[in-house]
Design a protein around this motif. Sequence first.
Motif, PDB file in Angstrom:
ATOM      1  N   HIS A 136       0.839  -1.208   0.000  1.00  0.00           N
ATOM      2  CA  HIS A 136       0.000   0.000   0.000  1.00  0.00           C
ATOM      3  C   HIS A 136       0.869   1.251   0.000  1.00  0.00           C
ATOM      4  N   ALA A 137       1.936   1.244   0.796  1.00  0.00           N
ATOM      5  CA  ALA A 137       2.833   2.396   0.833  1.00  0.00           C
ATOM      6  C   ALA A 137       3.569   2.556  -0.492  1.00  0.00           C
ATOM      7  N   SER A 138       3.938   1.444  -1.132  1.00  0.00           N
ATOM      8  CA  SER A 138       4.644   1.522  -2.414  1.00  0.00           C
ATOM      9  C   SER A 138       3.730   2.057  -3.510  1.00  0.00           C
ATOM     10  N   LYS A 139       2.463   1.711  -3.458  1.00  0.00           N
ATOM     11  CA  LYS A 139       1.509   2.269  -4.417  1.00  0.00           C
ATOM     12  C   LYS A 139       1.419   3.781  -4.262  1.00  0.00           C
ATOM     13  N   ASN A 140       1.419   4.237  -3.038  1.00  0.00           N
ATOM     14  CA  ASN A 140       1.377   5.680  -2.797  1.00  0.00           C
ATOM     15  C   ASN A 140       2.662   6.352  -3.287  1.00  0.00           C
TER      16      ASN A 140
ATOM     17  N   ASN B 244      11.094   5.492 -12.134  1.00  0.00           N
ATOM     18  CA  ASN B 244      11.501   4.080 -12.148  1.00  0.00           C
ATOM     19  C   ASN B 244      11.724   3.525 -10.748  1.00  0.00           C
ATOM     20  N   ARG B 245      12.275   4.357  -9.869  1.00  0.00           N
ATOM     21  CA  ARG B 245      12.563   3.858  -8.522  1.00  0.00           C
ATOM     22  C   ARG B 245      11.279   3.469  -7.802  1.00  0.00           C
ATOM     23  N   ALA B 246      10.265   4.345  -7.862  1.00  0.00           N
ATOM     24  CA  ALA B 246       9.001   4.056  -7.187  1.00  0.00           C
ATOM     25  C   ALA B 246       8.303   2.844  -7.809  1.00  0.00           C
ATOM     26  N   LYS B 247       8.369   2.740  -9.140  1.00  0.00           N
ATOM     27  CA  LYS B 247       7.749   1.594  -9.808  1.00  0.00           C
ATOM     28  C   LYS B 247       8.471   0.297  -9.440  1.00  0.00           C
ATOM     29  N   ALA B 248       9.793   0.382  -9.337  1.00  0.00           N
ATOM     30  CA  ALA B 248      10.564  -0.810  -8.955  1.00  0.00           C
ATOM     31  C   ALA B 248      10.231  -1.228  -7.527  1.00  0.00           C
ATOM     32  N   ASP B 249      10.120  -0.254  -6.606  1.00  0.00           N
ATOM     33  CA  ASP B 249       9.759  -0.572  -5.219  1.00  0.00           C
ATOM     34  C   ASP B 249       8.386  -1.227  -5.150  1.00  0.00           C
ATOM     35  N   LEU B 250       7.439  -0.741  -5.957  1.00  0.00           N
ATOM     36  CA  LEU B 250       6.097  -1.334  -5.974  1.00  0.00           C
ATOM     37  C   LEU B 250       6.144  -2.761  -6.508  1.00  0.00           C
TER      38      LEU B 250
END
Length: 525
Positions: A335-339, A392-398
Motif C-alpha cells: 500500500h505504501a509503495s503504491k502511494n 523508475n525507482r518508485a515503480k521498482a519498489d512497488l
Amino acid sequence: MRAKENTLSYLFLSFFLAIFNSFGQNHISGTLEALSILTIEESPIIRSNRLQIDRSMANFRAQQSSFDYQLSSGVNVRKDRLTLFDADPRKQLLSSRLETNNTGISLGLQKKFRTGLIANISTDYSKRSDNLPLNRFNENVEANIPEHATSATLSLTQPLLRGNGLKVTTAFEKAAALDIKSANENFKLNSAFEVLQMGNAYWQYLAAFKNLEVFKENEDRVRHVLEITEELVKADKKPASDLFQIKADLAEQERQTTVAKQNLYNARLNLGRVIGIKEAESKSINDPIDDFPTILASQFSEDNDISDFLELARNHRTDIKALANTKEGLVLQVHASKNGVLPRLDITGSLTYGGAATNGGLEQVFNALGNRQGRNNTIVLGLTFSFPVNNNRAKADLALSKIALSNQNIAYDNLIRNIDINVSQAYNNLNNSVQVLEKATQTLAYYQQVFDNEQTKFQNGLTTLLNLILFQERLTFAHLEYLRAQQEFALAILNLRFETGTLIKTDQNTIPKKIDRSIFYTIPK
C-alpha cells in the motif's frame, strides 16, 4: 610409630577430599522437567534466536525515527573589514577601514506527524554593528551601535498525494511492529524444536541405559547357566565340552555389555550436546529418572480423529502466526509503495513574526519582538508540485513489494500443506507405534516364559544346551525390541505434540520457565 601416624593422616585426608568432592560436584538432574528448562536456558540455538527478537525491535525503533523530534541550532560570528574607495563618501567619516560585526543565533524544532504533516518552528536572532557613525537612516550616531533583529516562524507542510494519510506514513512502522511479533512466534517454534531434540536425545539416553541393564541381566543369566552346567558336569549328566560353549557365550555377552556401556556414555554426552552444555557438565548428568510412557497413561484412543489434530495445529503452530504477521506487514508495504508512485503535491503555510531594535544591550533582544516600531509579520501559503517523469525507482519498489507479498502467500500455503502432511504422518506413526508396542510386550512375555521352561528342561536333561542358548538369545532380542518399541512410542508422542504446536505452552511473548512433564507422556487434546 611415626610411619603409622602418617599413614592414618594420609587416609583421613584422602577420605575428607573424597567426601568434599562428592558434595562439591554439581550433578544435573536426570528428569525431563529439569533437562527441558536447562535446554531453554543453555541452548546456543535458542540464545541466538532470542537475538532475532532484539534485531527486530531495533528495526522497529529505526522506523519510528521518522517521527522523532528534530532539534537544530546554530551560532555564527562574522567580522568584515572593507577598505573604502577614495570616492566613497563614507571615507570622510572614517579614519580607517569600515568594520562590520555580525552575530547570528538560530534554534529550530521539526516534527513529522503520522498523518504526514510536517511542522517546523524556529526562531532567529541577529546582531549587527559597524564603526560607521551613521545609522540606516543617515542619522549621526555613535560608532558600533548594535541593531537587533529577532523573528519566530511556524510552518506547516501537508502532503496531498504522495506521503498523505496515516496508513501510508505508518506502513513501515507497523510492518516492523509485526516483524517483532513474527520474531517472537518463530522464537517459540524454535524453542519447541530444541525441546523436541532434547526429548529425542533423552529417550535415546534412557534406551541406552535400559539396554545396558538388559545386557547385564543377560550376562547374569549366562553365568547362571554356566553354574548349572558345571554342577551337571560334576554329576556326569553333561559332557565337559558343554562348558566351552557356555564360556564362549559368556564372553560374547560380556563384549555386548561393554559395547552397551560405550553406547550409554555416547548417549549421555549427546544429550548434553543437544542441551547446549559443555563436556564436563554432560558427564555430570544423572541417570535417567523418568521412564517411558505407557499406552494407558498416554490417553491414546482409537477413536481419535485426524481432523482434531489438524485443527490443533492450525490454532497452535506459532510459525503459522509468524507468517501471517509477516504477510500483513507486506500488505502494508505494498500500500505504501503504491502511494510512492504518485506525484508529490504539498501545501505549505507559514507565519513569521519579527521585530527590530537598536541601541542597548541584552534587553534589546526581547524588546525587538515587543517594539511596535520595526515589527514585521509575514504569511506565506504555497503549493509545491513534483512529478518524476520516469519514476523508475518508485515503480521498482512497488514491483518488489508485490513480488515479496506473492512469495509470502506461496510460503504460507506451502507451510499449511506441509503441516497437514507432517501431522498426518505423526498421527499415523503414533497409531503404528502403539500396535508395535503391544506386540512387543506380548512377544517379551512369551519368550520369558519359553526361556524359563527351557531352563527347567535343561536342568532335568530334557533339552540341549544349544536350545537353551538359542532361547536365551531370543529373550534378549525380544527385550531389546520391547525397549525399541517403547522408545518409538515416546518419540511418536513427542513428534505429534511438536507438529500440532502443543509441545510447550507459551505466554504472549515468552516461553515458560517451567515445563509440564505431562507433555512427554500424553497425546495432545
